[in-house]
Design a protein around this motif. Structure first.
Motif, PDB file in Angstrom:
ATOM      1  N   THR A 194       0.856  -1.177   0.000  1.00  0.00           N
ATOM      2  CA  THR A 194       0.000   0.000   0.000  1.00  0.00           C
ATOM      3  C   THR A 194       0.898   1.234   0.000  1.00  0.00           C
ATOM      4  O   THR A 194       2.025   1.208   0.502  1.00  0.00           O
ATOM      5  N   THR A 195       0.383   2.309  -0.598  1.00  0.00           N
ATOM      6  CA  THR A 195       1.174   3.531  -0.722  1.00  0.00           C
ATOM      7  C   THR A 195       1.636   4.016   0.651  1.00  0.00           C
ATOM      8  O   THR A 195       2.753   4.502   0.811  1.00  0.00           O
ATOM      9  N   GLU A 196       0.754   3.846   1.618  1.00  0.00           N
ATOM     10  CA  GLU A 196       1.086   4.284   2.969  1.00  0.00           C
ATOM     11  C   GLU A 196       2.341   3.596   3.495  1.00  0.00           C
ATOM     12  O   GLU A 196       3.262   4.239   3.998  1.00  0.00           O
ATOM     13  N   VAL A 197       2.392   2.292   3.333  1.00  0.00           N
ATOM     14  CA  VAL A 197       3.555   1.531   3.814  1.00  0.00           C
ATOM     15  C   VAL A 197       4.803   1.918   3.039  1.00  0.00           C
ATOM     16  O   VAL A 197       5.872   2.163   3.614  1.00  0.00           O
ATOM     17  N   ILE A 198       4.668   1.990   1.701  1.00  0.00           N
ATOM     18  CA  ILE A 198       5.836   2.297   0.866  1.00  0.00           C
ATOM     19  C   ILE A 198       6.433   3.645   1.255  1.00  0.00           C
ATOM     20  O   ILE A 198       7.646   3.803   1.361  1.00  0.00           O
ATOM     21  N   LEU A 208      13.127   7.056  -2.425  1.00  0.00           N
ATOM     22  CA  LEU A 208      12.111   8.022  -1.995  1.00  0.00           C
ATOM     23  C   LEU A 208      12.718   9.220  -1.302  1.00  0.00           C
ATOM     24  O   LEU A 208      12.167  10.317  -1.320  1.00  0.00           O
ATOM     25  N   THR A 209      13.879   9.034  -0.684  1.00  0.00           N
ATOM     26  CA  THR A 209      14.513  10.174  -0.027  1.00  0.00           C
ATOM     27  C   THR A 209      15.473  10.882  -0.975  1.00  0.00           C
ATOM     28  O   THR A 209      16.200  11.782  -0.573  1.00  0.00           O
ATOM     29  N   GLY A 210      15.475  10.458  -2.246  1.00  0.00           N
ATOM     30  CA  GLY A 210      16.244  11.195  -3.247  1.00  0.00           C
ATOM     31  C   GLY A 210      17.722  10.890  -3.242  1.00  0.00           C
ATOM     32  O   GLY A 210      18.517  11.673  -3.721  1.00  0.00           O
TER      33      GLY A 210
END
Lengths: 332, 255
Positions: free
Chosen positions: B233-237, B250-252
């Motif tokens: 789920t997007t929330e977990v990712i 995700l943190t670039g």
């Protein structure tokens, strides 16, 4: 001023670049003052290319002015009515009519020219579009590797060769099938069709290839079959390009003299059937231009025919530009 | 897997020229009324995967798709499968807004016409409905016969979405639909995605815009170098990724 610097300096520069050794041997070194500065090269280049453009423009302009002046003198100094010229159905310049002027009705040739042009295009379009679809959409490998080069080869064949083949094969064939002499508009149109087919096909291929790939993709993604895509998307998007190809083909067919002259029969009479000898503007021009003395009325009338050809080719080119601009305006 | 799965992939693998692996062993499940975002750096295979789902990769020479793609429990990745049926039900919107060189009306009516709807009143209805669903109706209802190229970039893209919706698909694939658009147009497209999701359509969207994925998706799959690293789920990712590489992306830290 610029011109003279350029002309004076050019030989010097070649002397300094190619003659360095020679200068050394003489104990002199190439002087900076003999070199062209960047500004001079810039100006020199502008002048040179400007001169080229000037020569081209002057040639074109004088050509148009000459044909127009000569062509109009029929009406201005010889007193032939332009309407009688354009609509007269009898071409017999050596016979004088009631008012003492030569009988020069050009309608048979005008009709003949349009007839061969339109008929040849009607023959060409299905084959050109069909084979272009095959070469672009169905089998692009074959199109690129074989079909395209073959077309380019055909484009380069001189028109007299097409005329000769038409004379040897088409004319007897038509004679056998329909009777008569075999010469006529049908033979002319077929020869022209074969002649312009490679050109038109190449241009149609260009038009189909320029349809953006995303159009085909979107159509496929919308569940369109290949033929639906080709018919509704590719051909529709390529329509301006295809029309341009056809008009350019028409322009070439309209202006072709030699190949047509060999098979059309050159009878300056109103064509009443496709298999009866007829004539076109170009065929009458090439047949008679060498035989008539300058500044006779007959000669002037031939120039008038040339003027019609010039105006028609201008119209063809304008149509091409109009199609191009319209499709640009409509889409972007 | 999930009970109401609409589209499921089992060990999907894509090869170009028999040698180069573009994708390896992708196992994902997509449900109706759910937006799934596929994210990852350029060249990670997410677009390639998207193009497997409606068999668009079949249009590319030397591209082989292995594995099973189950639509309503039936494998569509077979030689016998009718591609056109698949694409009617699984629509696709491309990165660059690419309407056909036709009028707005004809752009929408294209697919229904290809699928045999000739009745003008029915077509009118489909055109209006599709444009309404793509939130474009109010802007174009008076200019339906104008060229689609008279529209702005964002409107063109919504037109492309409407064109896809005109087939009444159950799945809509979107390949970076907003990357060529300004923020306002992007917002309009995102609203549209929300609306069609509410209708029960399964939306699968490839995006380079991580915030966009966070805003609109229910599930997110992270791709890297041809592998699906993480799917949840997007929330977990976004809040609690299990894999370090997902976190880094995700943190670039790369990509």
């Amino acid at each position: 001023m610029n011109d003279s610097t350029l002309v004076n300096n050019m030989p010097n520069r070649s002397a300094t670049s190619s003659g360095t050794l020679h200068n050394r041997a003489n104990g002199t070194r190439p002087q900076d003052s003999t070199r062209l500065t960047k500004g001079q090269i810039e100006r020199g280049g502008k002048t040179l290319t400007g001169i080229c453009v000037g020569i081209v423009l002057i040639t074109l302009a004088s050509l148009i002015v000459m044909v127009t002046a000569k062509g109009l003198s029929t009406f201005i100094s010889d007193g032939i009515s332009p309407i009688a010229f354009l609509t007269g159905q009898v071409w017999d310049p050596h016979t004088l009519d009631a008012s003492g002027l030569p009988t020069v009705g050009a309608l048979p040739m005008i009709v003949g020219s349009f007839a061969v042009t339109l008929l040849s295009c009607a023959i060409v379009i299905p084959f050109a579009v069909g084979s272009a679809i095959y070469a672009v959409e169905v089998n692009p490998r074959f199109g690129r590797r074989f079909f395209r080069p073959a077309l380019e080869l055909l484009v380069g064949i001189p028109s007299v060769v097409f005329g000769l083949v038409g004379l040897t094969i088409l004319v007897p064939l038509i004679r056998n099938i329909s009777g008569g002499t075999g010469y006529g508009i049908l033979a002319g149109s077929l020869v022209l069709a074969v002649m312009v087919l490679p050109t038109v096909t190449s241009l149609v291929i260009d038009a189909l290839e320029s349809v953006p790939a995303p159009y085909r993709q979107s159509s496929a993604a919308l569940g369109g079959t290949r033929w639906q895509t080709i018919w509704h998307i590719v051909l529709r998007s390529a329509t301006p390009g295809i029309l341009t190809a056809v008009v350019l083909g028409m322009a070439r067919a309209f202006g072709e003299a030699l190949a047509v002259q060999m098979v059309i029969g050159n009878a300056p009479a109103m064509p009443t059937s496709l298999t009866q000898p007829a004539s076109t503007l170009t065929s009458i021009l090439t047949m008679n231009m060498g035989n008539e003395a300058m500044n006779t009325v007959y000669n002037d009338v031939l120039w008038s025919l040339a003027l019609i050809l010039l105006v028609m080719s201008l119209i063809f080119i304008l149509i091409v530009h109009f199609i191009g601009r319209k499709s640009e305006v409509k889409h972007d | 897997m999930s009970e109401n799965a609409l589209l499921e992939t089992h060990d999907v693998r894509v090869r170009y020229h028999d040698t180069h692996d573009a994708l390896r062993n992708i196992n994902l499940t997509f449900c109706p009324g759910e937006v799934t975002a596929l994210i990852g750096p350029s060249g990670c295979g997410k677009s390639t995967f998207l193009r497997c789902l409606n068999l668009m990769n079949r249009e590319i020479p030397h591209c082989h798709i292995d594995g099973e793609i189950d639509y309503h429990g039936q494998n569509i990745n077979t030689k016998k499968q009718n591609l056109y049926d698949v694409r009617r039900n699984i629509g696709m919107v491309f990165q660059s807004p690419n309407p056909f060189r036709k009028s707005i009306y004809d752009n929408i009516a294209f697919a229904p016409r290809q699928h045999g709807i000739k009745d003008r009143a029915r077509l009118d209805e489909i055109v209006e409905q599709s444009l309404r669903r793509a939130a474009l109706w109010d802007e174009v209802k008076d200019v339906l016969n104008k060229s689609a190229y008279a529209l702005s970039g964002g409107q063109r893209q919504r037109l492309c979405i409407a064109r896809t919706l005109a087939m009444n698909p159950e799945v809509v694939l979107m390949d970076e639909p907003c990357s060529a658009l300004d923020p306002i147009s992007t917002h309009a497209i995102e609203e549209t995605i929300g609306a069609i999701k509410a209708e029960g359509i399964c939306v699968i969207i490839v995006t380079h815009n991580i915030e966009q994925a966070a805003r609109i998706s229910d599930k997110t799959a992270f791709f890297l170098l041809g592998d699906c690293i993480e799917w949840n789920t997007t929330e977990v990712i976004f809040n609690n990724p299990h894999d370090q590489r997902t976190k880094d992306y995700l943190t670039g830290r790369f990509g």
